[in-house]
Design a protein around this motif. Structure first.
Motif, PDB file in Angstrom:
ATOM      1  N   ASP A   1      47.848 -45.179 -16.253  1.00  0.00           N
ATOM      2  CA  ASP A   1      48.446 -46.164 -15.777  1.00  0.00           C
ATOM      3  C   ASP A   1      47.533 -46.738 -14.207  1.00  0.00           C
ATOM      4  OD1 ASP A   1      50.538 -46.059 -17.127  1.00  0.00           O
ATOM      5  OD2 ASP A   1      52.131 -45.318 -16.112  1.00  0.00           O
TER       6      ASP A   1
ATOM      7  N   THR B   1      52.084 -49.458 -22.926  1.00  0.00           N
ATOM      8  CA  THR B   1      52.402 -50.717 -23.455  1.00  0.00           C
ATOM      9  C   THR B   1      51.426 -51.896 -23.540  1.00  0.00           C
ATOM     10  OG1 THR B   1      53.559 -51.414 -21.472  1.00  0.00           O
ATOM     11  CG2 THR B   1      54.591 -50.085 -23.003  1.00  0.00           C
ATOM     12  N   GLY B   2      50.473 -51.579 -22.384  1.00  0.00           N
ATOM     13  CA  GLY B   2      49.509 -52.787 -22.140  1.00  0.00           C
ATOM     14  C   GLY B   2      50.173 -53.867 -21.400  1.00  0.00           C
TER      15      GLY B   2
ATOM     16  N   CYS C   1      41.600 -53.327 -17.872  1.00  0.00           N
ATOM     17  CA  CYS C   1      42.376 -52.031 -18.065  1.00  0.00           C
ATOM     18  C   CYS C   1      42.118 -51.840 -19.565  1.00  0.00           C
ATOM     19  CB  CYS C   1      43.773 -52.326 -17.714  1.00  0.00           C
ATOM     20  SG  CYS C   1      43.856 -52.072 -16.260  1.00  0.00           S
ATOM     21  N   ALA C   2      42.288 -52.980 -20.281  1.00  0.00           N
ATOM     22  CA  ALA C   2      42.037 -52.776 -21.946  1.00  0.00           C
ATOM     23  C   ALA C   2      40.861 -52.189 -22.387  1.00  0.00           C
ATOM     24  CB  ALA C   2      42.470 -53.934 -22.500  1.00  0.00           C
ATOM     25  N   LYS C   3      39.844 -52.468 -21.633  1.00  0.00           N
ATOM     26  CA  LYS C   3      38.199 -51.989 -21.796  1.00  0.00           C
ATOM     27  C   LYS C   3      38.233 -50.469 -21.331  1.00  0.00           C
ATOM     28  CE  LYS C   3      36.319 -56.520 -21.350  1.00  0.00           C
ATOM     29  NZ  LYS C   3      35.381 -57.295 -20.425  1.00  0.00           N
ATOM     30  N   GLY C   4      39.392 -49.948 -20.750  1.00  0.00           N
ATOM     31  CA  GLY C   4      39.211 -48.611 -19.995  1.00  0.00           C
ATOM     32  C   GLY C   4      38.338 -48.480 -18.755  1.00  0.00           C
TER      33      GLY C   4
ATOM     34  N   LYS D   1      44.361 -57.056 -17.155  1.00  0.00           N
ATOM     35  CA  LYS D   1      44.776 -56.820 -18.567  1.00  0.00           C
ATOM     36  C   LYS D   1      43.351 -56.584 -19.296  1.00  0.00           C
ATOM     37  CE  LYS D   1      49.196 -58.509 -19.809  1.00  0.00           C
ATOM     38  NZ  LYS D   1      50.203 -59.455 -20.489  1.00  0.00           N
ATOM     39  N   GLU D   2      42.542 -57.389 -19.164  1.00  0.00           N
ATOM     40  CA  GLU D   2      41.151 -57.385 -19.618  1.00  0.00           C
ATOM     41  C   GLU D   2      40.552 -56.187 -19.123  1.00  0.00           C
ATOM     42  OE1 GLU D   2      39.047 -60.907 -18.900  1.00  0.00           O
ATOM     43  OE2 GLU D   2      40.347 -62.105 -19.890  1.00  0.00           O
TER      44      GLU D   2
ATOM     45  N   ALA E   1      49.481 -48.183 -19.314  1.00  0.00           N
ATOM     46  CA  ALA E   1      48.632 -47.840 -20.400  1.00  0.00           C
ATOM     47  C   ALA E   1      49.312 -47.641 -21.859  1.00  0.00           C
ATOM     48  CB  ALA E   1      47.878 -46.354 -20.134  1.00  0.00           C
TER      49      ALA E   1
ATOM     50  N   TRP F   1      49.610 -51.825 -14.318  1.00  0.00           N
ATOM     51  CA  TRP F   1      49.441 -51.907 -15.793  1.00  0.00           C
ATOM     52  C   TRP F   1      49.814 -50.506 -16.548  1.00  0.00           C
ATOM     53  CZ3 TRP F   1      45.995 -49.271 -19.025  1.00  0.00           C
ATOM     54  CH2 TRP F   1      45.721 -50.009 -20.271  1.00  0.00           C
TER      55      TRP F   1
END
Length: 463
Positions: A389, A357-358, A422-425, A419-420, A355, A353
Motif C-alpha cells: 500500500d 485492488t489497485g 504504483c502499478a509499475k511497482g 496509479k500508473e 496494492a 493506493w
C-alpha cells in the motif's frame, strides 16, 4: 617704391592675423570647455559619493558659461527645495546670492509642497515659485538664468534647478551657453538617477540576502532526510515557488524518552503535511510557528484529532490578526499494527493506493482550517495498511499546477499518475520523482512554479 609696398602688405595682412588670433582663441575656449565637460563625465563614472559630484557642478558651470556664480538647487520628495551647492568666481555678491537662495528655499518649504501641486492645473509650479522668490530677493543688477534637472523614473520629473548668476551688464545668455548649461544639467540628472538605482540595488541585495538566510533556516527546519520507520519506505520533497515557502511537512518521533534507535524506528511516528495560505516570508514565519507548536502537541501523546484541536486554539489569535490560515493533515503511524490514524484540518486529503485492488482511496475527515474558529472540532479516522500500500500526501501546488492553456492538473491527474507509478511497482523515491516529472511535463514550465509543491510518499514494505 619699396617702403610703400611694405606698408601696403602689412596693412592687408592685419585682418588675417586678427582672424587667426580669434580662431585660435575660440579653439582654446572650445578645448577648455570640452576638457571641463570631459572631467564632469569622468567624475560621473568614477565618484561613488553623490555629494562629491555635486561639488563639481557649480564650479564647472561657472567655467563653461563664464558666469560669476552658479548654484545647484534640488527638490526633495516632500516638495521642499534645498540649496545643495553654490560656487562664486571672483564675485563680491556671493553673500547676497547665498542669502537670496537660502531665503527663497526656506520660504518655499513653509508654503508649498511638490506633492500638493497638480502638474495639470493652473497653479504655479515649484520651480516657478522659486524663480519668483529669487527675483524678489536678489540685489539690483544681478541677473540669473536657470535650467531644469529632469530625471526619468515612472515619468519625467523635475528634481532640481541649475542656476547661473552675473552682474555684468553685457553678459549675454546666448544659445551656446544655454546648451552648455543644459548638458551639465543632464549629467546631473544622470548622476541622481544612477545613485537612486544604486540605492535600490543595495536594498534589493540586502533583501535577497535576508531571504536567502530565511530560506536556509526554513530548509533546516524541514526534515533534511526521511527517517527510518520500521516497515515503511519514505520519500519527501518540498519545492518552493520563491525563496521562502509556506508548505510544511514533518516526521515526528513519538518516543517518550526512548534512546535506542531500533526502539525509535519501531515506535509510533507522527507524519504531517500543511500549507499556509499565501507565499513568501509571512507564510514561512507562520509555517515555522506551526512546526514548533505541532511538535510540542504531538510529543504530549494526544490523539490526532485532539492535537489539531489544541493547535487551533493556540494559534487562532495570531493567525486571525495576520489574516492567514493553515490547512494541516496530521497522521500517526504505528509500525506494530500498521494502523494509520489521522485527522484533517481542511487540507487536501492524501491518496491511498491499495496494492491488493489497485484502487485509489481518499483519506479525509471533517475539520476547519487552523486559525478560523477556536471552537472548531476535528474528526478522526484510521486505516490498516497492507504490504505494498502507498499513501501520497501533497499540497495544492501539485493539483493547481496549470498548463499554458489554463487547465489544471487536478486531483484526477494526480490519481492517474499515482496509479500508473504504483502499478509499475515504483518505490517511494521513484514514485515521488515520477509525479514531479509528470507535473513538470503537464505545465511545461521547466522548473518554474507559481506555488509551492510538496509531496510525501509512504509505502508499506514487507517486514
Amino acid at each position: 617704391m619699396s617702403p610703400a609696398f611694405s606698408s601696403s602688405s602689412t596693412t592687408s595682412s592685419s585682418p588675417v592675423i586678427a582672424l587667426k588670433q580669434m580662431v585660435s582663441r575660440l579653439q582654446r575656449e572650445n578645448s577648455k570647455i570640452q576638457e571641463l565637460l570631459a572631467s564632469l563625465s569622468f567624475a560621473l563614472r568614477s565618484f561613488n559619493n553623490l555629494n562629491q559630484f555635486f561639488e563639481l557642478i557649480p564650479l564647472i558651470t561657472c567655467r563653461v558659461t563664464e558666469a560669476e556664480a552658479a548654484a545647484l538647487v534640488l527638490f526633495r520628495a516632500d516638495g521642499q527645495a534645498r540649496l545643495e551647492q553654490l560656487h562664486c568666481h571672483a564675485s563680491d555678491q556671493c553673500p547676497n546670492i547665498r542669502a537670496a537662495l537660502e531665503t527663497a528655499t526656506r520660504t518655499l518649504a513653509n508654503s508649498v509642497g511638490m506633492a500638493a501641486i497638480d502638474a495639470g492645473s493652473d497653479r504655479p509650479r515649484l520651480e516657478q515659485l522659486l524663480d519668483q522668490q529669487l527675483r524678489e530677493r536678489l540685489p539690483q543688477g544681478i541677473q540669473f538664468y536657470a535650467t531644469a534637472i529632469l530625471v526619468k523614473d515612472s515619468r519625467l520629473t523635475e528634481r532640481g534647478r541649475l542656476y547661473v548668476f552675473s552682474q555684468q551688464p553685457d553678459y549675454g545668455w546666448n544659445e551656446t551657453r544655454q546648451q552648455l548649461l543644459q548638458a551639465i544639467a543632464d549629467q546631473t540628472a544622470v548622476a541622481i538617477a544612477n545613485d537612486e538605482l544604486a540605492l535600490k540595488l543595495r536594498d534589493r541585495q540586502r533583501l535577497d540576502r535576508e531571504l536567502e538566510i530565511g530560506a536556509e533556516i526554513q530548509r533546516r527546519l524541514l526534515p533534511h532526510r526521511c527517517p527510518k520507520i520500521h516497515g515503511l519506505e519514505l520519500a519527501a520533497e518540498c519545492r518552493t515557488a520563491s525563496w521562502v515557502g509556506g508548505d510544511y511537512y514533518d516526521f515526528i518521533p513519538i518516543t517518550y524518552g526512548l534512546s535506542d534507535q531500533q526502539e525509535i524506528e519501531q515506535g509510533r511516528w507522527g507524519i504531517a503535511i500543511g500549507d499556509v495560505m499565501g507565499k513568501g516570508v509571512p507564510a514561512g514565519l507562520i509555517m515555522t510557528m506551526t512546526r514548533g507548536m505541532l511538535r510540542a502537541e504531538a510529543l504530549n501523546g494526544h490523539r490526532p484529532s485532539r492535537i489539531l484541536q489544541h493547535l487551533n486554539r493556540a494559534m487562532q489569535p495570531d493567525l486571525e490578526s495576520s489574516h492567514r490560515f493553515v490547512t494541516l493533515f496530521y497522521s500517526e503511524y504505528n509500525p506494530q499494527t500498521r494502523i494509520l490514524a489521522y485527522s484533517n484540518a481542511a487540507h487536501l486529503p492524501p491518496l491511498l493506493w491499495r496494492a491488493e485492488t489497485g484502487m485509489i482511496h481518499r483519506l479525509d475527515t471533517y475539520g476547519m482550517l487552523i486559525g478560523l474558529d477556536p471552537r472548531s472540532q476535528y474528526q478522526e479516522a484510521e486505516v490498516r495498511l497492507q504490504a505494498g500500500d502507498t499513501v501520497i500526501y501533497y499540497t495544492d501546488g501539485i493539483t493547481e499546477a496549470d498548463n499554458p492553456k489554463g487547465k489544471r492538473f487536478e486531483e484526477e491527474g494526480l490519481a492517474a499518475v499515482v496509479k500508473e507509478g504504483c502499478a509499475k511497482g515504483l518505490g517511494a523515491q521513484a514514485l515521488l520523482d515520477y509525479i514531479f516529472d509528470a507535473v513538470d511535463a503537464f505545465t511545461n514550465t521547466k522548473g518554474r512554479r507559481s506555488d509551492d509543491m510538496t509531496l510525501v510518499i509512504l509505502r508499506v514494505i514487507d517486514q
